[in-house]
Design a protein around this motif. Sequence first.
Motif, mmCIF file in Angstrom:
data_model
loop_
_atom_site.group_PDB
_atom_site.id
_atom_site.type_symbol
_atom_site.label_atom_id
_atom_site.label_comp_id
_atom_site.label_asym_id
_atom_site.label_seq_id
_atom_site.Cartn_x
_atom_site.Cartn_y
_atom_site.Cartn_z
ATOM 1 N N PRO A 17 44.566 -49.237 -17.708
ATOM 2 C CA PRO A 17 43.333 -48.663 -18.258
ATOM 3 C C PRO A 17 42.409 -48.062 -17.200
ATOM 4 O O PRO A 17 41.768 -47.037 -17.430
ATOM 5 C CB PRO A 17 42.649 -49.832 -18.971
ATOM 6 N N ARG A 18 42.369 -48.644 -16.007
ATOM 7 C CA ARG A 18 41.489 -48.100 -14.951
ATOM 8 C C ARG A 18 41.977 -46.722 -14.514
ATOM 9 O O ARG A 18 41.190 -45.826 -14.270
ATOM 10 C CB ARG A 18 41.450 -49.062 -13.772
ATOM 11 N N ARG A 20 43.568 -44.595 -16.383
ATOM 12 C CA ARG A 20 43.182 -43.663 -17.452
ATOM 13 C C ARG A 20 41.702 -43.309 -17.339
ATOM 14 O O ARG A 20 41.319 -42.155 -17.565
ATOM 15 C CB ARG A 20 43.520 -44.262 -18.820
ATOM 16 N N GLU A 21 40.877 -44.273 -16.964
ATOM 17 C CA GLU A 21 39.453 -44.001 -16.769
ATOM 18 C C GLU A 21 39.236 -43.021 -15.610
ATOM 19 O O GLU A 21 38.375 -42.147 -15.678
ATOM 20 C CB GLU A 21 38.687 -45.296 -16.511
ATOM 21 N N ASP A 24 40.005 -39.662 -16.848
ATOM 22 C CA ASP A 24 38.878 -39.193 -17.666
ATOM 23 C C ASP A 24 37.766 -38.640 -16.788
ATOM 24 O O ASP A 24 37.131 -37.641 -17.132
ATOM 25 C CB ASP A 24 38.330 -40.319 -18.542
ATOM 26 N N GLN A 25 37.525 -39.271 -15.644
ATOM 27 C CA GLN A 25 36.503 -38.793 -14.714
ATOM 28 C C GLN A 25 36.858 -37.407 -14.155
ATOM 29 O O GLN A 25 35.982 -36.603 -13.885
ATOM 30 C CB GLN A 25 36.334 -39.772 -13.536
ATOM 31 N N PHE A 40 32.948 -46.419 -10.304
ATOM 32 C CA PHE A 40 33.531 -47.732 -10.608
ATOM 33 C C PHE A 40 32.986 -48.777 -9.633
ATOM 34 O O PHE A 40 33.716 -49.269 -8.756
ATOM 35 C CB PHE A 40 35.062 -47.666 -10.537
#
Length: 107
Positions: A17-18, A20-21, A24-25, A40
């Motif tokens: 998930p990180r 994917r984040e 997204d950034q 983060f």
Amino acid sequence: MSSRSQDDNVFKALAHPRRREILDQLKDAPRTTGMLCEAFPDIDRCTVMLHLKVLEEADLIVARRDGRERWNHLNALPIKQIHDRWISQYAGHALSIIDRLKSDLES
């Protein structure tokens, strides 16, 4: 690298998930590694860089140096290839099942 091996790298990168984040950034604009670390604050710089390494190995980001800064650019092509190879085929099959169900219910 074989297509299967590259797909495995992409799936591995997208599984966390990180990561994917982080993608997204990068969706709207490239970011420096420092900018990503600021985004983060709950993880340290070393961990951010480890995630970036996995993303780079999967060819999901391309890093460019500009002086002392490392700019990370999104490369969405591997995601599109995963979509074309896996998701679109299964989505088409699911739509045909839904269409058949709708026809059966209307009869």
